[in-house]
Design a protein around this motif. Structure first.
Motif, PDB file in Angstrom:
ATOM      1  N   CYS A  21     -87.447 120.149 -49.260  1.00 43.45           N
ATOM      2  CA  CYS A  21     -86.963 120.449 -47.973  1.00 43.45           C
ATOM      3  C   CYS A  21     -87.341 119.317 -46.991  1.00 43.45           C
ATOM      4  CB  CYS A  21     -88.491 122.214 -47.236  1.00 43.45           C
ATOM      5  SG  CYS A  21     -87.422 121.575 -45.496  1.00 43.45           S
ATOM      6  N   ASN A  22     -86.475 119.002 -46.736  1.00 41.03           N
ATOM      7  CA  ASN A  22     -86.655 117.434 -45.629  1.00 41.03           C
ATOM      8  C   ASN A  22     -86.475 118.043 -44.128  1.00 41.03           C
ATOM      9  OD1 ASN A  22     -86.501 115.398 -44.045  1.00 41.03           O
ATOM     10  ND2 ASN A  22     -84.272 114.629 -45.194  1.00 41.03           N
ATOM     11  N   ILE A  23     -87.589 118.015 -43.306  1.00 37.45           N
ATOM     12  CA  ILE A  23     -87.635 118.687 -41.996  1.00 37.45           C
ATOM     13  C   ILE A  23     -87.067 117.984 -41.615  1.00 37.45           C
ATOM     14  CG2 ILE A  23     -89.596 119.853 -42.946  1.00 37.45           C
ATOM     15  CD1 ILE A  23     -91.554 117.635 -41.106  1.00 37.45           C
TER      16      ILE A  23
ATOM     17  N   GLY B 273     -94.807 114.898 -42.686  1.00 36.49           N
ATOM     18  CA  GLY B 273     -95.361 114.118 -41.738  1.00 36.49           C
ATOM     19  C   GLY B 273     -95.142 113.004 -42.668  1.00 36.49           C
TER      20      GLY B 273
END
Ligand code: ADE
Length: 297
Positions: free
Chosen positions: A75-77, A105
């Motif tokens: 997942c790329n936030i 982050g």
């Protein structure tokens, strides 16, 4: 290097039995320690990040060592659709999501005048927009209807963040967002808080020349560094019954750095603490290591 499973040094066995947690940035460092503490306490966990070659050994290693259910999910936030897919996967696989920990982050060290537009936007997009994306995805997929707990991992940026203006601004934004959502989403049974770690000896220490991070122990009045496990304890505190009456709060875990302006001298104990730097997951569980080229493209 390998490590063996161990009971929680703080919480009772089974505290999170039948609970489901999603941890972003969950393959390494603080995120992995959070996932591991959840697993020790009986939770089922989805760990997410952009790097499958880190997620796979971490998920397989924790599953095997603790006889637990741990799933990796790429997942790329920064992408809202990825966040929706992650939450849909967790609900589909485990039936619900009780806890979301926004730990994913990133930032880089640079004087503000050298941060260009791309670098600034990338850090804000990950740390602030990524947290926003995950909160909204969690709400829509599960928590607006069923409640839940969200813990946002921020930083000790209370007196600015010289050398990392972008991360200071984005983490301060997350603290403020947390206060707003705590009020707006209380009606849904959602409780949302932050943990603000100071200097932690995390896997990230491998990215600096040896000893660089360790030398920062002098910057707080306790004259030591934090461990990933201590941050995990803070997160689990907020998810446990101890957090039942908490929302909109930030727990500072920084050795007092945020309240010390340096003018009151505190004696140096004479050297950095002896805290081991945690290994990358593929070094901790080499039997589950995978080729980064193959799984990350
Ligand atoms: N950790 C650091 N950057 C990330 C990102 N863009 N998505 C998920 N986890 C991350």
């Amino acid at each position: 290097m390998t490590t063996s499973p161990s009971p929680s040094q703080l919480y009772r066995d089974g505290l999170f039995e039948d609970r489901v947690a999603v941890v972003t940035g969950g393959a390494t460092g603080i995120g992995l320690a959070i996932a591991e503490e959840f697993v020790r306490l009986g939770a089922k966990v989805v760990i997410a990040s952009r790097k499958m070659h880190r997620l796979i050994p971490a998920a397989k290693g924790l599953s095997r060592d603790y006889d637990a259910e741990v799933e990796p999910f790429r997942c790329n936030i920064r992408e809202r659709s990825d966040c929706d897919a992650l939450m849909a996967f967790a609900v589909e696989r485990f039936g619900k999501v009780d806890f979301l920990v926004n730990n994913g982050g990133g930032q880089f060290l640079s004087p503000a005048e050298n941060i260009n537009e791309k670098g600034w936007k990338a850090v804000i997009d990950t740390n602030l927009n990524g947290t926003w994306n995950m909160c909204k995805a969690a709400g829509e997929a599960w928590m607006y209807k069923n409640g839940g707990r969200i813990v946002n991992i921020v930083a000790d940026m209370w007196r600015g963040f010289p050398g990392m203006a972008h991360t200071g601004a984005s983490r301060a934004g997350v603290v403020n967002l947390t206060m707003t959502l705590a009020v707006e989403w209380a009606k849904y049974g959602i409780q949302i808080n932050c943990v603000a770690p100071g200097t932690i000896l995390s896997t990230g220490a491998h990215n600096y020349p040896p000893g660089t991070l360790e030398s920062m122990y002098v910057a707080n009045p306790l004259k030591t560094m934090g461990t990933c496990e201590q941050v995990a304890w803070g997160v689990c505190f907020l998810c446990s019954p101890a957090g039942d009456f908490m929302t909109g709060a930030t727990i500072n875990m920084d050795g007092g750095a945020s309240v010390w302006n340096g003018r009151w001298p505190v004696p140096d104990p004479g050297g950095p603490p002896d805290i081991p730097v945690p290994p990358w997951p593929e070094d901790r569980w080499p039997e589950f290591a995978v080729d980064p080229e193959e799984v990350d493209g």
